[in-house]
Motif scaffolding. Structure first.
Motif, PDB file in Angstrom:
ATOM      1  N   ARG A  51       0.892  -1.216   0.143  1.00 55.53           N
ATOM      2  CA  ARG A  51       0.024  -0.151   0.021  1.00 55.53           C
ATOM      3  C   ARG A  51       0.904   1.185  -0.096  1.00 55.53           C
ATOM      4  O   ARG A  51       0.411   2.330  -0.359  1.00 55.53           O
ATOM      5  N   HIS A  52       2.231   1.028   0.534  1.00 55.80           N
ATOM      6  CA  HIS A  52       2.935   2.118   0.366  1.00 55.80           C
ATOM      7  C   HIS A  52       3.943   2.362  -0.655  1.00 55.80           C
ATOM      8  O   HIS A  52       4.764   3.269  -0.865  1.00 55.80           O
ATOM      9  N   GLY A  53       3.883   1.108  -1.422  1.00 54.58           N
ATOM     10  CA  GLY A  53       4.576   1.577  -2.772  1.00 54.58           C
ATOM     11  C   GLY A  53       5.551   0.269  -3.163  1.00 54.58           C
ATOM     12  O   GLY A  53       5.578  -0.078  -4.258  1.00 54.58           O
ATOM     13  N   PRO A  54       6.261  -0.384  -2.218  1.00 58.78           N
ATOM     14  CA  PRO A  54       7.324  -1.387  -2.253  1.00 58.78           C
ATOM     15  C   PRO A  54       6.813  -2.598  -3.055  1.00 58.78           C
ATOM     16  O   PRO A  54       5.588  -2.908  -2.716  1.00 58.78           O
ATOM     17  N   ARG A  55       7.387  -3.123  -3.908  1.00 60.04           N
ATOM     18  CA  ARG A  55       7.103  -4.006  -4.870  1.00 60.04           C
ATOM     19  C   ARG A  55       7.974  -5.324  -4.604  1.00 60.04           C
ATOM     20  O   ARG A  55       9.043  -5.224  -4.035  1.00 60.04           O
ATOM     21  N   ILE A  67       4.609  -4.665 -11.800  1.00 61.51           N
ATOM     22  CA  ILE A  67       3.443  -4.442 -11.116  1.00 61.51           C
ATOM     23  C   ILE A  67       3.350  -2.854 -10.745  1.00 61.51           C
ATOM     24  O   ILE A  67       4.225  -2.331 -10.556  1.00 61.51           O
ATOM     25  N   SER A  68       2.198  -2.487 -11.024  1.00 60.53           N
ATOM     26  CA  SER A  68       1.788  -0.978 -10.601  1.00 60.53           C
ATOM     27  C   SER A  68       0.550  -0.883 -10.223  1.00 60.53           C
ATOM     28  O   SER A  68      -0.397  -1.563 -10.508  1.00 60.53           O
ATOM     29  N   ARG A  69       0.152   0.278  -9.560  1.00 57.88           N
ATOM     30  CA  ARG A  69      -0.918   0.549  -9.241  1.00 57.88           C
ATOM     31  C   ARG A  69      -1.349   2.008  -9.351  1.00 57.88           C
ATOM     32  O   ARG A  69      -0.396   2.959  -9.441  1.00 57.88           O
ATOM     33  N   ASP A  70      -2.714   2.338  -9.672  1.00 62.61           N
ATOM     34  CA  ASP A  70      -3.188   3.862  -9.772  1.00 62.61           C
ATOM     35  C   ASP A  70      -4.206   3.845  -8.707  1.00 62.61           C
ATOM     36  O   ASP A  70      -5.350   3.370  -8.846  1.00 62.61           O
TER      37      ASP A  70
END
Length: 112
Positions: A51-55, A67-70
């Motif tokens: 949720r904070h960005g680390p993949r 992987i990415s999120r918007d």
């Protein structure tokens, strides 16, 4: 949370696909991910984005999948490049907070 995955299909080895996952609600508070299950095999984690960005990625897809999120669109994506026949599987989108929510799968077939 309801998750709708799309973007699967039939491609040749070396080609690319982009999977999309639309959530029915905000994903800001969720760790999002993609799992896959190949015929006759157990379901496995492919990629996660905190949720904070680390993949994090499975070793088998590192350097090929992204992987990415918007959060503004409640969307998660899986860009798959240099696809191999062993990537053939049903791919599932997930959202995790205290429990894990699963979307329906989308089939990816890599074959010449």
């Amino acid at each position: 949370v309801q998750l709708q995955a799309s973007g699967g299909g039939l491609v040749q080895p070396g080609e690319s696909l982009r999977l999309s996952c639309e959530a029915s609600t905000t994903i800001i508070g969720y760790d999002m991910g993609w799992y896959r299950q190949a015929p006759g095999k157990e379901r496995e984690s492919v990629a996660t984005i905190n949720r904070h960005g680390p993949r994090d990625y499975a070793d088998s897809v590192k350097g090929r999948f992204t992987i990415s999120r918007d959060n503004a669109k409640n969307m998660v994506y899986l860009q798959m490049d240099s696809l191999k026949p062993e990537d053939t599987a049903v791919y599932y989108c997930t959202a995790r907070s205290t429990i894990i929510y699963w979307g329906q799968g989308t089939l990816v077939t890599v074959s010449s």
